[in-house]
Design a protein around this motif. Structure first.
Motif, short mmCIF file in Angstrom:
data_model
loop_
_atom_site.label_atom_id
_atom_site.label_comp_id
_atom_site.label_asym_id
_atom_site.label_seq_id
_atom_site.Cartn_x
_atom_site.Cartn_y
_atom_site.Cartn_z
N GLN A 121 10.17 0.28 14.04
CA GLN A 121 9.92 -1.15 14.23
C GLN A 121 9.26 -1.77 13.00
OE1 GLN A 121 8.09 -2.25 18.00
NE2 GLN A 121 8.90 -0.41 18.98
N THR A 122 8.52 -0.99 12.23
CA THR A 122 7.87 -1.47 11.01
C THR A 122 7.95 -0.37 9.96
OG1 THR A 122 6.30 -2.78 12.32
CG2 THR A 122 5.72 -2.37 10.03
N ASP A 123 8.22 -0.77 8.72
CA ASP A 123 8.22 0.19 7.61
C ASP A 123 6.91 0.15 6.83
OD1 ASP A 123 10.94 1.20 7.90
OD2 ASP A 123 11.58 -0.79 7.26
N ILE A 124 6.40 -1.07 6.60
CA ILE A 124 5.19 -1.27 5.81
C ILE A 124 4.35 -2.34 6.50
CG2 ILE A 124 4.28 -2.14 3.59
CD1 ILE A 124 6.85 -1.10 2.28
N ALA A 125 3.04 -2.16 6.50
CA ALA A 125 2.14 -3.19 7.00
C ALA A 125 1.10 -3.50 5.92
CB ALA A 125 1.45 -2.75 8.28
N ILE A 158 -0.46 -16.86 0.92
CA ILE A 158 -1.24 -16.84 -0.32
C ILE A 158 -0.65 -15.93 -1.38
CG2 ILE A 158 -3.51 -16.22 -1.26
CD1 ILE A 158 -4.72 -17.04 1.41
N TRP A 159 0.01 -14.84 -0.96
CA TRP A 159 0.41 -13.84 -1.95
C TRP A 159 1.85 -13.37 -1.80
CZ3 TRP A 159 0.78 -8.21 -1.12
CH2 TRP A 159 0.98 -7.50 -2.32
N PHE A 160 2.25 -12.99 -0.59
CA PHE A 160 3.45 -12.19 -0.44
C PHE A 160 4.75 -12.95 -0.67
CE2 PHE A 160 6.78 -9.95 1.81
CZ PHE A 160 6.56 -8.64 1.43
N LEU A 161 4.87 -14.15 -0.09
CA LEU A 161 6.15 -14.85 -0.11
C LEU A 161 6.67 -15.09 -1.52
CD1 LEU A 161 5.67 -17.42 2.79
CD2 LEU A 161 7.05 -15.33 2.80
N ALA A 162 5.77 -15.30 -2.47
CA ALA A 162 6.21 -15.54 -3.86
C ALA A 162 6.86 -14.30 -4.47
CB ALA A 162 5.01 -15.96 -4.71
N LEU A 163 6.60 -13.12 -3.91
CA LEU A 163 7.16 -11.88 -4.44
C LEU A 163 8.54 -11.57 -3.89
CD1 LEU A 163 3.99 -9.60 -4.04
CD2 LEU A 163 4.70 -10.82 -6.10
N VAL A 164 8.89 -12.18 -2.76
CA VAL A 164 10.10 -11.78 -2.03
C VAL A 164 11.38 -11.92 -2.86
CG1 VAL A 164 11.59 -12.36 -0.06
CG2 VAL A 164 9.12 -12.14 0.25
N ALA A 170 2.31 -5.09 -7.99
CA ALA A 170 2.06 -6.53 -7.99
C ALA A 170 0.60 -6.85 -7.68
CB ALA A 170 2.98 -7.23 -6.97
N ALA A 171 -0.01 -6.05 -6.80
CA ALA A 171 -1.42 -6.27 -6.47
C ALA A 171 -2.30 -5.97 -7.68
CB ALA A 171 -1.82 -5.39 -5.29
N ARG A 172 -1.96 -4.93 -8.41
CA ARG A 172 -2.75 -4.59 -9.60
C ARG A 172 -2.65 -5.70 -10.65
NH1 ARG A 172 -0.52 1.57 -9.66
NH2 ARG A 172 -1.99 2.43 -8.13
N ALA A 212 7.19 -0.30 -1.53
CA ALA A 212 5.75 -0.06 -1.49
C ALA A 212 5.17 0.04 -2.90
CB ALA A 212 5.45 1.22 -0.70
N GLU A 213 5.85 0.76 -3.76
CA GLU A 213 5.38 0.89 -5.15
C GLU A 213 5.37 -0.45 -5.86
OE1 GLU A 213 8.00 3.80 -6.77
OE2 GLU A 213 7.16 5.46 -5.57
N ARG A 214 6.37 -1.28 -5.58
CA ARG A 214 6.43 -2.60 -6.22
C ARG A 214 5.26 -3.48 -5.75
NH1 ARG A 214 10.82 -5.30 -8.47
NH2 ARG A 214 10.14 -7.36 -9.19
N LEU A 215 4.93 -3.42 -4.47
CA LEU A 215 3.82 -4.22 -3.95
C LEU A 215 2.48 -3.74 -4.51
CD1 LEU A 215 4.93 -4.57 -0.22
CD2 LEU A 215 5.03 -6.31 -2.01
#
Length: 299
Positions: free
Chosen positions: A143-147, A111-117, A294-296, A288-291
């Motif tokens: 193993q993960t940087d951001i969730a 719904i949201w994330f893939l369009a930002l990649v 984008a949410a805002r 993280a700052e970019r995401l």
């Protein structure tokens, strides 16, 4: 503050010879691995043994094996090397794009994330490695940087930044309306229809209570762990689904769904960007700052 003079360190430059001898079980094989002579390996091992005050190896035939004291020392050295490697890894200068590991639910991806990649990867010179999973993210050992997760923003050992407040609106298919005017449905009528949940009924329970109706689970209600599958079920006329703003309009655009005429109800849950409690490398912070930005822009 502790200074180097306060710590008695083993001769670090000599330890690779010791580790090679232990790996190969032979000074000659260790020398061949390191591209040095047998005497260099022997001398380095002897100097470490002198510093320790005990033998690291016992000799047999043409080979060597660690003594009990040597086994303990080698195990501790190996553990220290691994710990140092893990601590230094996030700060190494990488060749090419930095790989950022992001864990998120399938619904958020679609719904949201893939369009930002594409834009994020191009603008920040990174590669986003996505873990599309329902399971909780594991921040141990890189193993993960951001969730990106839905919840109350309280996960032990992490810090969370709110991305979206979940304002809930009900969506229904014309198939389920069966010719009825959406304006004719009140909250009690909606509660009598099959209700579609994602992980649990928290959303519906909260939405109905906000409209003065007690939530009662019915046999016709259904649960879909993947929200996007739930949208498809709503599209098929199987039930009514709650959609989160700002995604409801996207859901309507991609499915044959109608938004019922009720004011949005703020959910007790929200969508959060989750990071480990420790300091992360600059590329991760930039993503993280970019995401968050984008949410805002979506709200």
């Amino acid at each position: 503050m502790m200074h180097s003079k306060d710590v008695s360190l083993p001769p670090l430059a000599l330890l690779p010879a010791v580790m090679a001898a232990a790996r190969n079980g032979s000074f000659s094989a260790a020398a061949a691995e390191m591209g040095v002579t047998h005497s260099v390996i022997s001398r380095h091992v002897a100097q470490v043994e002198q510093w320790l005050g005990y033998d690291l190896f016992e000799r047999y035939g043409r080979g060597v094996r660690p003594t009990p004291d040597g086994q303990r020392f080698l195990r501790d050295v190996q553990g220290a090397i691994e710990l140092l490697s893990q601590g230094a890894q996030p700060w190494r200068q990488r060749r090419g794009p930095d790989v950022i590991k992001i864990s998120l639910l399938p619904s958020y991806a679609r719904i949201w994330f893939l369009a930002l990649v594409p834009d994020i990867e191009r603008d920040l010179n990174v590669r986003l490695e996505l873990e599309i999973s329902e399971r909780l993210a594991d921040f141990n050992e890189g193993q993960t940087d951001i969730a990106i997760r839905c919840g109350k923003g309280q996960w032990q050992g992490t810090k969370s930044t709110r991305l979206f407040s979940d304002d809930l609106v009900p969506l229904i298919s014309p198939k389920l309306l069966a010719g009825r005017d959406p304006q004719s449905l009140d909250a009690e009528a909606i509660a009598s229809l099959p209700l579609l949940n994602d992980s649990d009924a928290t959303g519906w329970r909260h939405w109905l209570e906000a409209h003065g109706v007690k939530f009662r689970q019915k046999p016709s209600d259904r649960r879909f762990e993947d929200y996007s599958v739930g949208l498809c079920a709503a599209d098929a006329g199987i039930g009514v689904i709650l959609s989160r703003l700002p995604f409801a309009r996207k859901a309507i655009a991609s499915h044959d769904l109608v938004m019922l005429p009720f004011a949005p109800v703020r959910s007790p849950l929200a969508t959060f960007l989750v990071q480990p409690g420790y300091e992360q490398r600059p590329a991760v912070r930039a993503v993280a700052e970019r995401l968050i930005s984008a949410a805002r822009d979506c709200e």
